[in-house]
Design an enzyme around this catalytic site. Structure first.
Site, short mmCIF file in Angstrom:
data_model
loop_
_atom_site.label_atom_id
_atom_site.label_comp_id
_atom_site.label_asym_id
_atom_site.label_seq_id
_atom_site.Cartn_x
_atom_site.Cartn_y
_atom_site.Cartn_z
CB SER A 427 -0.90 -0.01 1.24
OG SER A 427 -1.94 0.91 1.12
N PRO A 428 0.37 2.35 -0.61
CG PRO A 428 -0.63 3.74 -2.19
CD PRO A 428 -0.85 2.47 -1.43
CD GLN A 506 -1.80 7.30 -3.33
OE1 GLN A 506 -1.12 7.91 -2.50
NE2 GLN A 506 -2.74 6.43 -2.99
CE1 TYR A 587 -2.95 14.58 2.60
CE2 TYR A 587 -3.45 12.36 1.83
CZ TYR A 587 -2.81 13.21 2.72
OH TYR A 587 -2.05 12.69 3.74
NE ARG A 635 -5.49 4.15 -1.09
CZ ARG A 635 -4.71 3.62 -0.13
NH1 ARG A 635 -4.30 4.38 0.88
NH2 ARG A 635 -4.34 2.37 -0.19
NE ARG A 729 0.22 1.66 11.37
CZ ARG A 729 -0.79 2.38 10.90
NH1 ARG A 729 -1.69 1.82 10.10
NH2 ARG A 729 -0.92 3.66 11.21
#
Length: 781
Positions: A427-428, A506, A587, A635, A729
């Site tokens: 994942s980013p 991304q 964002y 996303r 993680r």
């Protein structure tokens, strides 16, 4: 524990359900001098529902705490191992599950007998005095007065309960014969989908003969609990609101005639009910403590209500024995039980919501549908089910398309012209380690290590499209040629040293969440110096006291769109295999989508179509310059976890809109849009949103959010809840997470290829001696 002045404890119990009775019996058993009184407003044999399911774990606790009660229960239990799932006339059976059930009336009778034998004062058909009066007269007041607890409401300002009603109606009924297994049956009616949950709770009596005419729900022929459930709108459309009890049970019996073998259903004070999830912030107030449904509820589809109440009673009494003061004991009780209950409630919510959305899964292949149902709560998993019933699990895998010996996570997946060799995505993750937006050695090692680790797709962090679009001074960019050259160094390494691994970029813009400190210096905290001006859909700061962004003008929107396209062109030249547009987490583009952050009154605000306008314009512009054979994903935040924010229904429409414009998959995240969010954290907590989008739209999805084990990945993929799983993680903890997952599952195929220099490490190393002699004799002491 004793009462005031060292005298025996005086205990009042409000409510004569299993939890209250069991707590009373245990307290009296441990100290016969205690005065224990139970108030129950109903008669001894009045009860709602029919059968009760208890787990082996709960029974083990009962056996240890009170062998007398355990022995009585053991003689009554009906045990079975199978679950039958019947859908569209096809029955699939999964074994090895292990259930035990008995009649609720018999359970109460056993507990009544035990309480009387110990000297507990049972007061039936008697309303308990107000808890304030009881708390003055007794040392301890146990409120076991159920989901509609008057005690909880009397002290609502202290207990701070929240009660959520859900979307289905259900009714408890009974059949006069025992099912062979725990049975789930789906009925697709002209009014909508209805489901039956059924399980046996009484065996046929030894002198029962087949010709004997059954006389009630627990007759000589045995008995089963039958719960009929459907969504509220289906309940209304079917006319149940206008039917009396007799008409209701006749209609239910007719709907599920095959499951019931043409036999009738029976009622016991049965009414249609909407399930209520109760959560309380505090469980005790002075010497008053909540127990069971008074403190918390969990949906019946995981059989947890009585189990939780009995376990509460065990824990409460144990804490009273272990601590010298009542405040210490009640605090210890809550500390012990709260995480257990929270975990159960998360599982119960997942199960409840699965049944609420059952219509989404009706067209799944039959065995996948059955597997999906069995794993709905996330407590039963692929690996767990493989141990319980390997034959069933292998059949599901074959139907899914897994080659022999291939776990679902190691099957390939195609997006446009790109075939991923497995379903794992790194994942980013923002690293905040670039200088002037240029990725350096850190990024090469960070992303290169994870590419060598076996994932099918490795994603960069959010790469910013302009200096002003950075979150922090350490964010990477793609707004200069030098940055593109540095990224080319990373993609070249991945393609040459980790062949078969794809790398994606991304692209995003920070919007109102920019100009902040590095994460480890103060996440989302404004820079003390060197700030740059922020822009957003609307002039709303992310946090109180933070910088207020300027509302973007139409000319500025055009400029930002061109920044995205320029960055996309550089990304293509840098050799990225996939491009993801970041429209999540508050964002810039996400700020347009959420009604909490977009208050515009022009064409780019207002309705969902207006809020979608600019993100779709950016997507179209990027798609036009991105190579046609390379996939694009988006996303999104499927919920803002805040009142008035993006809803799950809107998330489906957002995903559908991007797919209509050419998105190849939707990366489904949640939250981080507003600072006041209240996420419902938990294992795989975001996957239901991906699941819903996938099944309502048919768009491939990437699930994210606390997916931490390869067992979770296999379960989600095989159940059809997602197409790809993105993990963050776990890949920080272990860059070779995917290869290690393959080794732990004994898989060595093309879905997880070890780099040549690492092949010697492809077997899990021994962790200790294995040559020690095994004991041959057991000596008594």
């Amino acid at each position: 524990m004793t009462g005031t002045g060292g005298r025996p404890l005086r205990v009042a119990v409000i409510g004569g359900g299993p939890g209250g009775l069991y707590a009373a019996a245990l307290l009296k058993r441990l100290d016969a001098a205690r005065e224990v009184t139970v108030w129950e407003r109903h008669a001894p044999d009045d009860t709602f529902g029919f059968g009760v399911v208890l787990s082996d774990e709960t029974l083990g606790g009962i056996e240890h705490a009170d062998p007398v009660v355990y022995a009585a229960l053991k003689d009554e239990f009906v045990r079975w191992d199978d679950i039958d799932i019947v859908h569209r006339g096809v029955r699939h059976t999964s074994g090895g599950h292990g259930f035990a059930a008995l009649g609720r009336r018999r359970l109460l009778s056993i507990l009544h007998e035990r309480c009387r034998s110990l000297g507990v004062d049972l007061r039936f058909r008697t309303e308990a005095p107000h808890p304030a009066r009881l708390s003055e007269a007794y040392d301890l007041v146990i409120a076991a007065d159920g989901v509609h607890s008057g005690t909880r409401e009397a002290y609502a300002e202290v207990f701070r309960p929240s009660v959520e009603e859900h979307r289905c109606r259900y009714i408890w009924l009974a059949a006069d014969f025992p099912f062979d297994a725990f049975r789930f049956e789906i009925a697709e009616t002209e009014h909508g989908v209805m489901q039956l949950h059924g399980y046996p709770y009484a065996r046929p009596s030894p002198d029962h003969h087949p010709s004997t005419r059954p006389s009630g729900p627990q007759s000589q022929s045995g008995a089963s609990t039958v719960i009929v459930e459907m969504r509220e709108e289906v309940w209304h459309a079917a006319g149940f609101a206008d039917l009396d009890t007799a008409e209701t049970i006749e209609r239910c019996a007719k709907t599920f005639a095959d499951a019931l073998r043409g036999r009738p259903l029976h009622s016991n004070n049965s009414t249609w009910t909407t399930f209520r999830t109760v959560v309380t912030e505090h469980w005790s107030h002075g010497n008053v403590v909540l127990l069971g449904d008074a403190a918390h509820t969990a949906h019946f589809s995981i059989g947890s209500g009585t189990k939780l109440a009995v376990e509460d009673a065990l824990a409460l009494v144990a804490c009273l024995e272990e601590h010298a003061s009542l405040p210490e004991a009640l605090a210890a009780y809550e500390e012990e039980r709260r995480p257990v209950v929270a975990s159960t409630q998360r599982a119960a919510r997942a199960s409840l919501e699965w049944f609420e959305n059952l219509r989404l899964y009706l067209d799944q292949p039959p065995r996948q549908f059955a597997f999906n149902l069995l794993t709905r709560s996330r407590r039963v998993t692929h690996d767990n089910l493989r141990l319980r019933d390997p034959r069933f699990t292998e059949a599901v895998e074959r139907e899914f398309g897994c080659p022999p010996g291939t776990p679902p996570m190691f099957t390939p997946f195609r997006l446009r012209g790109l075939t991923l060799r497995n379903r794992v995505v790194v994942s980013p993750m923002d690293m905040y380690s670039a200088v002037d937006g240029v990725p350096g050695d850190f990024h090469l090692v960070h992303l290169g290590a994870r590419a060598l680790g076996g994932a099918g797709l490795v994603m960069t962090e959010m790469v910013c499209v302009s200096p002003e679009g950075r979150i922090t001074p350490g964010c990477a960019g793609l707004y200069t040629g030098r940055q593109a050259e540095a990224w080319r160094r990373v993609t070249d390494f991945v393609h040459s040293q980790a062949p078969g691994t794809a790398i994606g970029v991304q692209l995003g813009h920070s919007g109102r969440k920019g100009s902040t400190k590095l994460m480890w210096e103060g996440m989302d905290e404004p820079l003390q110096e060197g700030n740059w001006p922020l822009v957003a859909a609307s002039p709303i700061p992310y946090k109180p006291g933070g910088q207020t962004p300027r509302e973007l003008s139409r000319a500025q929107l055009t400029d930002i769109r061109e920044q995205f396209t320029s960055a996309a062109v550089r990304a293509a030249r840098a050799g990225f295999d996939l491009l993801e547009l970041h429209c999540a987490h508050g964002y810039l583009l996400s700020g347009f989508l959420s009604p909490l952050t977009n208050h515009r009154t022009d064409a780019y605000g207002g309705s969902l179509a207006g809020r979608l306008r600019f993100p779709l314009e950016v997507f179209d512009a990027v798609r036009a310059v991105w190579p046609g054979e390379r996939p694009m994903t988006v996303r999104i935040s499927a919920t803002d976890w805040a009142e008035g924010g993006t809803t799950a229904e809107e998330a489906v429409e957002i995903a559908r809109a991007f797919a209509a414009h050419g998105a190849d998959a939707i990366d489904v995240s949640t939250g981080q849009v507003v600072a006041e969010e209240k996420p419902a954290f938990g294992r795989s907590y975001q996957t239901p949103y991906a699941d819903r989008i996938r099944h309502e739209t048919g768009i491939p999805v990437i699930a994210v959010g606390a997916i931490s084990s390869w067992d979770d990945v296999n379960s989600l993929i095989l159940a059809g809840r997602t197409d790809l799983c993105a993990l963050a993680r776990p890949h920080l903890y272990d860059p070779h997470w995917t290869l290690h997952a393959a080794a732990e599952q004994g898989y060595g195929g093309q879905g997880a290829v070890w780099p040549a220099p690492y092949r010697a490490g492809s077997r899990r190393p021994n962790t200790g001696r294995t040559d020690a002699p095994k004991p041959r004799l057991t000596l008594g002491g």
